[in-house]
Design an enzyme around this catalytic site. Structure first.
Site, short mmCIF file in Angstrom:
data_model
loop_
_atom_site.label_atom_id
_atom_site.label_comp_id
_atom_site.label_asym_id
_atom_site.label_seq_id
_atom_site.Cartn_x
_atom_site.Cartn_y
_atom_site.Cartn_z
N HIS A 1 33.47 40.59 40.74
CA HIS A 1 34.77 39.95 40.56
C HIS A 1 34.69 38.48 40.18
O HIS A 1 35.37 38.01 39.27
CB HIS A 1 35.61 40.11 41.83
N GLU B 1 38.55 45.77 34.12
CA GLU B 1 39.16 44.45 33.92
C GLU B 1 38.11 43.49 33.38
O GLU B 1 37.09 43.25 34.03
CB GLU B 1 39.73 43.93 35.24
O1 G3P Z 1 43.22 44.45 37.75
C1 G3P Z 1 44.10 44.16 38.79
C2 G3P Z 1 43.57 43.08 39.70
O2 G3P Z 1 42.25 43.41 40.04
C3 G3P Z 1 43.63 41.71 39.10
O3 G3P Z 1 43.25 40.70 39.98
O4 G3P Z 1 41.70 39.07 40.97
O5 G3P Z 1 41.91 41.33 41.99
O6 G3P Z 1 40.77 41.04 39.80
P1 G3P Z 1 41.85 40.55 40.71
MG MG Z 2 40.35 43.08 39.14
#
Ligand code: G3P
Ligand code: MG
Length: 248
Positions: free
Chosen positions: A50, A110
């Site tokens: 992440h 993502e």
């Molecule tokens: O993809 C949805 C969500 O994961 C976006 O925010 O920071 O959790 O990657 P984050």
């Molecule tokens: Mg995410």
């Protein structure tokens, strides 16, 4: 229409996020899809993590982009969460795709390129999905509007979601102009107007990060296409309650 339950970074409340443990658990607990985050190593290997740095979720320090995959794969990506996960490692996107391919799961990758705009991330990920024949059940999403624009060249066979937590005068219109054909939004942006505008343009709306009862019910009531949740088992139970009540 039934709101899909998507394990956010895997079942990340129960196992270290974005590791095989979290993905496997999400799957075993009945999630209908998996969301994961991708960054690029120094040697251009897409990896699932992440943050741009490894500090929070591994035994190392520094930026993902400054490690080769070989170096990165030696880090402990589980002990920060709990000692029993000390064998968890950062995995490659390729390993993830091989794992998910035979399973009946929706995929959301993502692209984490809103802070570091990794060169060629879009084409590297896209080509890997194509090679594994996984384009039809995958959404590529990003907070980076320029990346959405770059992805648009592949638009004919992939879903591209603009990700946002910000309020726009007309979010659906803005995302459409970028070339996105789906919306992934923060929970507080979900309301009837947004849902109607998105429906009119045939854009699925999925919502992050939905871990509590009330927001879950709100998303089910609004007819969201999916929710990203750290607790897929809980969401599946609440969805049953919601469906039961609807029949009363
Ligand atoms: O993809 C949805 C969500 O994961 C976006 O925010 O920071 O959790 O990657 P984050
Ligand atoms: Mg995410």
């Amino acid at each position: 229409m039934i709101t899909k339950i998507i394990a956010h970074r895997g079942a990340s409340k129960l196992a270290p996020e974005n590791t095989m443990y979290a993905f496997e658990l999400g799957y075993k607990l009945g999630a209908e899809g998996i969301e994961t985050d991708v960054q690029l190593t120094k040697d251009n290997i897409p990896v699932l993590i992440h943050d741009e740095t490894v500090k929070r979720t591994t035994s190392g320090t520094g930026y993902v982009k400054d490690y080769t995959y070989e170096e990165l794969s030696k880090l402990d990506a589980g002990s920060w969460f709990s000692p029993e996960f000390r064998n968890a490692r950062i995995i490659t996107l390729e390993e993830f795709l091989v794992w998910i391919k035979p399973k009946d799961l929706y995929i959301n990758i993502e692209l984490k390129n809103n802070k570091i705009d990794y060169k060629n991330l879009e084409s590297i990920v896209y080509n890997m999905l194509k090679t594994h024949r996984l384009l039809e059940r995958t959404t590529l999403s990003t907070f980076n509007p320029n990346s959405v624009k770059r992805l648009v060249t592949y638009q004919n066979n992939i879903e591209i979601a603009f990700l946002t937590s910000k309020k726009y005068p007309n979010l659906v219109e803005y995302a459409r102009k970028l070339g996105a054909n789906a919306l992934h939004v923060k929970y507080r942006l979900v309301n009837q107007q947004l849902m109607e505008q998105a429906y009119e343009k045939n854009m699925p709306v999925r919502v992050y990060t939905v871990n509590k009862y009330k927001p879950m019910m709100h998303c089910f009531n609004q007819g969201c296409d999916g929710i990203f949740t750290d607790v897929p088992y809980k969401a599946l139970t609440f969805r049953k309650v919601f469906q039961y009540k609807k029949k009363l």
